[in-house]
Design a protein around this motif. Sequence first.
Motif, PDB file in Angstrom:
ATOM      1  N   UNK A  15       0.678  -1.023  -0.058  1.00 24.43           N
ATOM      2  CA  UNK A  15      -0.186  -0.292  -0.223  1.00 24.43           C
ATOM      3  C   UNK A  15       1.119   1.344  -0.239  1.00 24.43           C
ATOM      4  N   UNK A  16       0.732   2.227  -0.326  1.00 22.90           N
ATOM      5  CA  UNK A  16       1.003   4.015   0.063  1.00 22.90           C
ATOM      6  C   UNK A  16       1.055   4.482   1.196  1.00 22.90           C
ATOM      7  N   UNK A  17       2.205   4.156   1.637  1.00 15.71           N
ATOM      8  CA  UNK A  17       2.452   4.004   3.175  1.00 15.71           C
ATOM      9  C   UNK A  17       3.747   4.692   3.236  1.00 15.71           C
ATOM     10  N   UNK A  18       4.004   5.447   4.549  1.00 14.36           N
ATOM     11  CA  UNK A  18       5.398   5.339   5.206  1.00 14.36           C
ATOM     12  C   UNK A  18       6.510   4.411   4.893  1.00 14.36           C
ATOM     13  N   UNK A  19       6.104   3.156   4.767  1.00 11.44           N
ATOM     14  CA  UNK A  19       6.938   1.848   4.689  1.00 11.44           C
ATOM     15  C   UNK A  19       7.179   2.309   3.250  1.00 11.44           C
ATOM     16  N   UNK A  20       6.176   1.925   2.789  1.00  9.25           N
ATOM     17  CA  UNK A  20       6.576   2.225   0.906  1.00  9.25           C
ATOM     18  C   UNK A  20       8.266   2.695   0.712  1.00  9.25           C
ATOM     19  N   UNK A  21       7.931   4.184   1.287  1.00  6.24           N
ATOM     20  CA  UNK A  21       8.766   5.151   0.762  1.00  6.24           C
ATOM     21  C   UNK A  21      10.053   5.071   1.381  1.00  6.24           C
ATOM     22  N   UNK A  22      10.462   4.887   2.979  1.00  5.97           N
ATOM     23  CA  UNK A  22      10.719   3.444   3.284  1.00  5.97           C
ATOM     24  C   UNK A  22      11.881   3.099   2.701  1.00  5.97           C
ATOM     25  N   UNK A  23      10.754   1.699   2.700  1.00 13.01           N
ATOM     26  CA  UNK A  23      11.337   0.727   1.592  1.00 13.01           C
ATOM     27  C   UNK A  23      12.323   1.513   0.093  1.00 13.01           C
ATOM     28  N   UNK A  24      11.634   2.680  -0.833  1.00  9.89           N
ATOM     29  CA  UNK A  24      11.405   2.885  -2.236  1.00  9.89           C
ATOM     30  C   UNK A  24      13.402   3.430  -1.388  1.00  9.89           C
ATOM     31  N   UNK A  25      13.800   4.064  -0.633  1.00  6.55           N
ATOM     32  CA  UNK A  25      14.848   5.089  -0.198  1.00  6.55           C
ATOM     33  C   UNK A  25      15.753   3.889  -0.482  1.00  6.55           C
ATOM     34  N   UNK A  26      15.670   2.894  -0.027  1.00  9.61           N
ATOM     35  CA  UNK A  26      16.665   1.547   0.105  1.00  9.61           C
ATOM     36  C   UNK A  26      16.911   1.187  -1.464  1.00  9.61           C
ATOM     37  N   UNK A  27      15.923   1.371  -1.503  1.00 14.59           N
ATOM     38  CA  UNK A  27      15.265   1.141  -3.670  1.00 14.59           C
ATOM     39  C   UNK A  27      16.926   1.899  -3.481  1.00 14.59           C
TER      40      UNK A  27
END
Length: 217
Positions: free
Chosen positions: A113-125
């Motif tokens: 889902x579009x949530x803070x965890x997605x953005x954190x994971x995207x930073x790792x990506x």
Amino acid sequence: MTTAVKNLLLKELKLANLVLPVVMGSLCLLMLIPTYPLYVGLMYMCLAVFFTVMHFREANDVYFSMLLPIRKRDAVRARVLLCCLFEIAQLVVAIPVAMLRNVLYESNPAGIEANPALFGSALIMFTIFNFLLLTMHYKTAHNIGAPFVVAGVAVLLYISLAEVLIHIVPFLRTHLDVVGEHVGTQLIVLAIGATVFVAGNILTYRIAAARFERVDL
């Protein structure tokens, strides 16, 4: 940040084709498609970073830069900062897009889902992509094709693993694949991603700079 790095970063911004990162960054709007893997809309910024590095390679920027009274490592630092700037800018733009998506749709059956965890994971990506692309590129300061293939494959594998884990691990599914619940856990993932992004790109700079200093231009 030293004056030399600031000036080099301004040079990078003025000489880069800024249309490309703007276009690629705007593809975060793909997050508004009802059933869509949200990582993909963010992944396009990796292409913008690649084409930006290739643009400078084709313009022989590295050779002209070395005619300036600067250190090799300062040129690398400015390039890493430029890539990070593009990626952070896209995530900032993606925040209201994600909020709008959550207003329009109840869930996303195609992935996280579009949530803070997605953005954190995207930073790792982004960190994985920057590390592999730039550290490999600065071995010669010329080759860019093979580094892009390796970095691109690594990003695809990371996205695949992240999506699989969030579906098969019950805790991750119930805490990270939701909106409006377990926000604290999702913010922890965001904090971890931000820490990895900062530390990873510092490491990227140090390794890439060390390799570039050994290159005989």
